[in-house]
Each structure stands twice: as C-alpha cells, then as structure tokens.
Motif scaffolding. Structure first.
Motif, PDB file in Angstrom:
ATOM      1  N   THR A 165       0.833  -1.203   0.000  1.00 32.60           N
ATOM      2  CA  THR A 165       0.000   0.000   0.000  1.00 32.60           C
ATOM      3  C   THR A 165       0.870   1.256   0.000  1.00 32.60           C
ATOM      4  O   THR A 165       0.592   2.217  -0.736  1.00 32.60           O
ATOM      5  N   LEU A 166       1.918   1.257   0.824  1.00 40.40           N
ATOM      6  CA  LEU A 166       2.807   2.423   0.902  1.00 40.40           C
ATOM      7  C   LEU A 166       3.528   2.651  -0.431  1.00 40.40           C
ATOM      8  O   LEU A 166       3.638   3.793  -0.903  1.00 40.40           O
ATOM      9  N   GLN A 167       4.008   1.588  -1.028  1.00 42.12           N
ATOM     10  CA  GLN A 167       4.751   1.720  -2.277  1.00 42.12           C
ATOM     11  C   GLN A 167       3.851   2.221  -3.400  1.00 42.12           C
ATOM     12  O   GLN A 167       4.273   3.039  -4.234  1.00 42.12           O
ATOM     13  N   ALA A 168       2.607   1.760  -3.428  1.00 44.46           N
ATOM     14  CA  ALA A 168       1.673   2.236  -4.455  1.00 44.46           C
ATOM     15  C   ALA A 168       1.421   3.728  -4.308  1.00 44.46           C
ATOM     16  O   ALA A 168       1.383   4.484  -5.299  1.00 44.46           O
ATOM     17  N   ALA A 169       1.263   4.181  -3.076  1.00 44.87           N
ATOM     18  CA  ALA A 169       1.044   5.613  -2.837  1.00 44.87           C
ATOM     19  C   ALA A 169       2.274   6.415  -3.236  1.00 44.87           C
ATOM     20  O   ALA A 169       2.154   7.502  -3.826  1.00 44.87           O
ATOM     21  N   ARG A 170       3.450   5.883  -2.941  1.00 46.28           N
ATOM     22  CA  ARG A 170       4.681   6.614  -3.279  1.00 46.28           C
ATOM     23  C   ARG A 170       4.875   6.699  -4.791  1.00 46.28           C
ATOM     24  O   ARG A 170       5.299   7.735  -5.316  1.00 46.28           O
ATOM     25  N   THR A 171       4.543   5.635  -5.487  1.00 47.96           N
ATOM     26  CA  THR A 171       4.694   5.629  -6.952  1.00 47.96           C
ATOM     27  C   THR A 171       3.786   6.664  -7.607  1.00 47.96           C
ATOM     28  O   THR A 171       4.189   7.349  -8.557  1.00 47.96           O
ATOM     29  N   LYS A 172       2.581   6.798  -7.091  1.00 48.34           N
ATOM     30  CA  LYS A 172       1.604   7.703  -7.697  1.00 48.34           C
ATOM     31  C   LYS A 172       1.662   9.123  -7.127  1.00 48.34           C
ATOM     32  O   LYS A 172       0.968  10.019  -7.622  1.00 48.34           O
ATOM     33  N   LEU A 173       2.469   9.331  -6.121  1.00 50.15           N
ATOM     34  CA  LEU A 173       2.534  10.621  -5.431  1.00 50.15           C
ATOM     35  C   LEU A 173       2.774  11.813  -6.370  1.00 50.15           C
ATOM     36  O   LEU A 173       2.110  12.852  -6.224  1.00 50.15           O
ATOM     37  N   PRO A 174       3.668  11.723  -7.348  1.00 42.62           N
ATOM     38  CA  PRO A 174       3.941  12.884  -8.194  1.00 42.62           C
ATOM     39  C   PRO A 174       2.734  13.390  -8.988  1.00 42.62           C
ATOM     40  O   PRO A 174       2.715  14.545  -9.408  1.00 42.62           O
ATOM     41  N   THR A 175       1.744  12.527  -9.220  1.00 42.94           N
ATOM     42  CA  THR A 175       0.578  12.956 -10.007  1.00 42.94           C
ATOM     43  C   THR A 175      -0.604  13.348  -9.118  1.00 42.94           C
ATOM     44  O   THR A 175      -1.706  13.584  -9.621  1.00 42.94           O
ATOM     45  N   ALA A 176      -0.395  13.459  -7.790  1.00 39.08           N
ATOM     46  CA  ALA A 176      -1.482  13.837  -6.877  1.00 39.08           C
ATOM     47  C   ALA A 176      -1.699  15.342  -6.834  1.00 39.08           C
ATOM     48  O   ALA A 176      -2.659  15.816  -6.222  1.00 39.08           O
ATOM     49  N   ASN A 177      -0.815  16.111  -7.487  1.00 44.79           N
ATOM     50  CA  ASN A 177      -0.937  17.570  -7.550  1.00 44.79           C
ATOM     51  C   ASN A 177      -0.978  18.194  -6.159  1.00 44.79           C
ATOM     52  O   ASN A 177      -1.853  19.000  -5.823  1.00 44.79           O
ATOM     53  N   LEU A 178       0.008  17.822  -5.334  1.00 39.10           N
ATOM     54  CA  LEU A 178       0.121  18.392  -4.002  1.00 39.10           C
ATOM     55  C   LEU A 178       1.102  19.567  -4.016  1.00 39.10           C
ATOM     56  O   LEU A 178       1.961  19.659  -4.899  1.00 39.10           O
ATOM     57  N   PRO A 179       1.004  20.462  -3.040  1.00 34.89           N
ATOM     58  CA  PRO A 179       2.035  21.487  -2.889  1.00 34.89           C
ATOM     59  C   PRO A 179       3.404  20.827  -2.771  1.00 34.89           C
ATOM     60  O   PRO A 179       3.534  19.731  -2.211  1.00 34.89           O
ATOM     61  N   LEU A 180       4.442  21.468  -3.297  1.00 35.08           N
ATOM     62  CA  LEU A 180       5.762  20.839  -3.401  1.00 35.08           C
ATOM     63  C   LEU A 180       6.300  20.378  -2.054  1.00 35.08           C
ATOM     64  O   LEU A 180       6.809  19.256  -1.922  1.00 35.08           O
ATOM     65  N   ASP A 181       6.206  21.235  -1.037  1.00 34.15           N
ATOM     66  CA  ASP A 181       6.719  20.854   0.284  1.00 34.15           C
ATOM     67  C   ASP A 181       5.964  19.657   0.844  1.00 34.15           C
ATOM     68  O   ASP A 181       6.558  18.773   1.492  1.00 34.15           O
ATOM     69  N   LEU A 182       4.664  19.610   0.618  1.00 32.99           N
ATOM     70  CA  LEU A 182       3.864  18.495   1.107  1.00 32.99           C
ATOM     71  C   LEU A 182       4.222  17.215   0.359  1.00 32.99           C
ATOM     72  O   LEU A 182       4.333  16.142   0.963  1.00 32.99           O
ATOM     73  N   GLU A 183       4.417  17.309  -0.936  1.00 33.70           N
ATOM     74  CA  GLU A 183       4.812  16.135  -1.715  1.00 33.70           C
ATOM     75  C   GLU A 183       6.144  15.581  -1.224  1.00 33.70           C
ATOM     76  O   GLU A 183       6.315  14.367  -1.063  1.00 33.70           O
ATOM     77  N   SER A 184       7.085  16.479  -0.928  1.00 36.14           N
ATOM     78  CA  SER A 184       8.409  16.037  -0.468  1.00 36.14           C
ATOM     79  C   SER A 184       8.328  15.341   0.883  1.00 36.14           C
ATOM     80  O   SER A 184       8.967  14.304   1.105  1.00 36.14           O
ATOM     81  N   SER A 185       7.544  15.905   1.804  1.00 35.16           N
ATOM     82  CA  SER A 185       7.429  15.286   3.120  1.00 35.16           C
ATOM     83  C   SER A 185       6.727  13.935   3.032  1.00 35.16           C
ATOM     84  O   SER A 185       7.108  12.975   3.713  1.00 35.16           O
ATOM     85  N   CYS A 186       5.706  13.838   2.185  1.00 34.23           N
ATOM     86  CA  CYS A 186       5.008  12.564   2.003  1.00 34.23           C
ATOM     87  C   CYS A 186       5.942  11.510   1.433  1.00 34.23           C
ATOM     88  O   CYS A 186       5.924  10.342   1.855  1.00 34.23           O
ATOM     89  N   ASP A 187       6.764  11.901   0.481  1.00 34.32           N
ATOM     90  CA  ASP A 187       7.708  10.970  -0.125  1.00 34.32           C
ATOM     91  C   ASP A 187       8.696  10.454   0.918  1.00 34.32           C
ATOM     92  O   ASP A 187       9.032   9.259   0.941  1.00 34.32           O
ATOM     93  N   LYS A 188       9.149  11.345   1.787  1.00 33.33           N
ATOM     94  CA  LYS A 188      10.090  10.947   2.835  1.00 33.33           C
ATOM     95  C   LYS A 188       9.445   9.939   3.795  1.00 33.33           C
ATOM     96  O   LYS A 188      10.052   8.907   4.129  1.00 33.33           O
ATOM     97  N   ILE A 189       8.228  10.203   4.213  1.00 33.25           N
ATOM     98  CA  ILE A 189       7.543   9.311   5.161  1.00 33.25           C
ATOM     99  C   ILE A 189       7.304   7.940   4.534  1.00 33.25           C
ATOM    100  O   ILE A 189       7.561   6.897   5.151  1.00 33.25           O
ATOM    101  N   LEU A 190       6.819   7.937   3.301  1.00 35.31           N
ATOM    102  CA  LEU A 190       6.543   6.674   2.621  1.00 35.31           C
ATOM    103  C   LEU A 190       7.825   5.883   2.382  1.00 35.31           C
ATOM    104  O   LEU A 190       7.874   4.668   2.595  1.00 35.31           O
ATOM    105  N   GLY A 191       8.874   6.583   1.936  1.00 34.87           N
ATOM    106  CA  GLY A 191      10.141   5.906   1.659  1.00 34.87           C
ATOM    107  C   GLY A 191      10.750   5.286   2.905  1.00 34.87           C
ATOM    108  O   GLY A 191      11.226   4.144   2.876  1.00 34.87           O
ATOM    109  N   GLU A 192      10.723   6.029   4.011  1.00 32.06           N
ATOM    110  CA  GLU A 192      11.289   5.501   5.256  1.00 32.06           C
ATOM    111  C   GLU A 192      10.429   4.360   5.808  1.00 32.06           C
ATOM    112  O   GLU A 192      10.951   3.422   6.425  1.00 32.06           O
TER     113      GLU A 192
END
Length: 378
Positions: A165-192
């Motif tokens: 589930t986490l990996q699927a969210a991380r893969t699709k994260l760039p197309t969620a159209n989130l603010p840049l800082d929010l996208e970066s923090s989400c990527d960090k949480i999912l990756g870790e």
C-alpha cells in the motif's frame, strides 16, 4: 422483601431515622410500626413515579424545543476535516465538507508510523528497553497490548501487505498535484516506512529501538504534513463561516450555537472548535460553542447534536428559575457539573481536578511550516 428496619437492624434504623428526618427515635418508630413490605414498595413506587413523570414532561419540552433551535451549526468530525451543517429557522440550510482535499491527504501519509505500529504492537517485547523517555511507557499498558509469544512472526504478512500500500502511494505521489513541500514530506515518510518494513522482514525481527529510530527519522516530515493539514482546516472552515455569516445576517449570527461532535480522544482542544470560536460572537462563545464527546461517531450527528443542545438550552432557563436562591448550583445545572459534585467533594474533603489545557501553537495559527517556513499556498 425486608423492610428498612429489618435490613438495618433496630438500633441502626433508629439512628438512620433520626439522621435523615430529624424525628425523634420514638416518633420514627411509631410512624413505621405495622408497615408491611407491600406498603413500603407501594410508597417507594409512588415516590419514583414523581421522577418518572418529571422526565416525561422534560422530554416533551425538549422535543418541542428542538424544532425552535436556531441558528445552529453542527460539526461532525470526519476524515476530510469535518462535515458542517447550518440550521436556521428550524430548516437545514446546507451541509458542507469545507476543508480542502490536501487536509485528508496530508494526514493519510502522516499516519504511516501509526499504521506500522498497529501491525507490530502485539508482537513487541513486554520489557521496556532503555530508550529515550522509557519511563513514559506504562509497563502494564504495554503488557496488555502485547498478545503474541516471543518469536511469533505472524506480523510479516500483514506488514508486507501494508508495504504494498505504501509503495503504491509513493509511486503515484507525483501525479497527486500536491504542494511541493507536502509532496516532499510525504515521499520521505513513505520511503522511510518501506525501508523500515524491508529491514524488519529481512531480519525477521524488530524492536522498540528500531521502531523509535524510524519514527524519529520521519517526525520532521510529519510536522510538515501537520502544518499543511492545519492550514487547510483554518482556510476551509473560516471561509465557510464567513459565507454563512453573510447568509443569515449579523443579528442571527450573534446568537449562533455551534455543537462539535468528536470522539473522546480528540474532544479537548478540538481542532474544529479552535477555529470556529474565532468566528463567533466573542461575548457568547464560551456558552454557545459546545463540544460533545462521543464514544464513536453517531449515525445521525445532527439528531444527537440537536437533542443535546435542546437539553442545554432548556436547562439554561430552568437553572435560573429553579435555583434562583443559589447561583452556584444554578451554574452547575447550566454547565457540565453534576449537581451533587460540590456536596460530594465537601463530604469527602476533596477538591475538583484541574482541567488540562494547552496552548495553540504559533505555527498552526500562521499556517507556516515549522521546517521549511513555507505556507500551504500552491
């Protein structure tokens, strides 16, 4: 059925009669002489009927009052930042979920550590290791959470499922159209999160130490997500309140009641209540903004809110009429206190516990990210 005299014994019954009625022992004894169990039951049933009839009359008044409540905003906390309903003139004017979508998305990813904990908690050791703030973990609480035997690896499959589930969210994260800082923090949480799961599964082992290290690593990113979520709520709720204020007019708005339903764990300093109180008549906000903690979200939040509010409103008037010679007791009826609370405290020599409070942080008030200093503007 034993009589009161038979239950207490002769000497005790005489003492009780003197204490509670002020009668002499001989007078009390004469009054109860010849009373049967049937007589006593009939008398007590007649006394109980007084309260039953009062409650019936009270319920009738409340039922009628519910149709007159106006204006009212009912808030039901939910995953998307809250559902808001405006009731004016007895009519449900509008129901809205006003908070921008990135509130839910930011919180969803911030919950990753809690999601991992939920899988592994039952498999932890019952011994609290030497970790920072170890004394804050109640060993008894931990022992109740841990239900699996040492060495049980039943956590691996559900943890791998969560990884997917986490990996699927991380893969699709760039197309969620989130603010840049929010996208970066989400990527960090999912990756870790994925990294922690992979390491734990490979070793077929984890412990509090490794989980604490993971949690500490992602915490700065979680703070970013929290800032975005807070900004989204402030923006959405204040915007809606401003629109509704214009809709019903200043005069009606000055008398606005707001009821906020939330589960017990979020009832104190509830996020919606903090924001809404700034939009209300400040002279009345302390009595007209009502937090209603519930065990779980009710199926009909509006019905529950109006039922409670009707009781509060009718008690406000009842308090001044019934207890006009004792304003402290009147205030108790109008508030959250049980009417017997002061009397009980006096008799046991106790004092009321001090309410727990907390300050509303500057970061949440400004909407600025404590890590990057940026706001939620896209």
């Amino acid at each position: 059925m034993a009589t009161r005299r038979g239950f207490l014994g002769t000497a005790s019954a005489v003492g009780a009669a003197t204490l509670f009625t002020g009668q002499s022992a001989s007078t009390a004894s004469a009054a109860t002489a010849g009373t049967t169990a049937t007589d006593e039951k009939a008398a007590r049933d007649a006394i109980r009927a007084v309260n039953a009839k009062m409650r019936a009359n009270y319920a009738t008044l409340k039922s009628e009052l519910k149709t007159q409540l106006s204006p009212v905003v009912v808030v039901s906390n939910n995953a998307v930042g809250g559902r808001f309903t405006l009731i004016n003139g007895g009519i449900q004017v509008e129901t809205v979920d006003p908070v921008p979508a990135y509130f839910e998305l930011a919180k969803s990813i911030a919950h990753v550590p809690l999601g991992i904990y939920s899988v592994i908690a039952a498999y932890l050791s019952e011994q609290v290791p030497n970790i920072p703030n170890a004394d804050r973990i109640d060993p008894h609480d931990l022992a109740m959470v841990v239900t699996k035997a040492p060495g049980d690896i039943g956590w691996i499959t559900p943890l791998n499922d969560f990884r997917t589930t986490l990996q699927a969210a991380r893969t699709k994260l760039p197309t969620a159209n989130l603010p840049l800082d929010l996208e970066s923090s989400c990527d960090k949480i999912l990756g870790e999160g994925v990294k922690f799961i992979d390491a734990s599964v490979a070793a077929k082992s984890f412990d509090m130490v490794s989980f604490n290290q993971f949690a500490a690593t992602v915490y700065p990113s979680i703070r970013v997500n929290m800032t975005f979520a807070a900004t989204a709520q402030i923006t959405g709720i204040e915007g809606l309140m401003k629109r509704w204020r214009t809709l019903i007019g200043e005069k009606a708005w000055s008398d606005l009641y707001v009821t906020v339903l939330s589960i017990w764990t979020t009832a104190e300093l509830n996020q919606a209540s903090i924001i809404i109180r700034r939009t209300m008549n400040q002279a009345k906000v302390d009595t007209h903004l009502i937090d209603l903690p519930t065990v779980e979200t009710p199926s009909d939040s509006i019905a529950v809110a109006l039922d409670n509010l009707a009781r509060i409103v009718q008690d406000n008037v009842a308090a001044e009429m019934v207890f006009n010679t004792d304003l402290k007791v009147a205030d108790a009826l109008k508030g959250k206190e049980d009417l017997l609370s002061d009397e009980i405290l006096q008799q046991i020599g106790g004092t009321a516990p001090t309410a727990r409070t907390a300050a509303f942080g500057a970061a949440a008030a400004t909407g600025a990210c404590p890590i990057t200093g940026h706001t939620a503007a896209v």
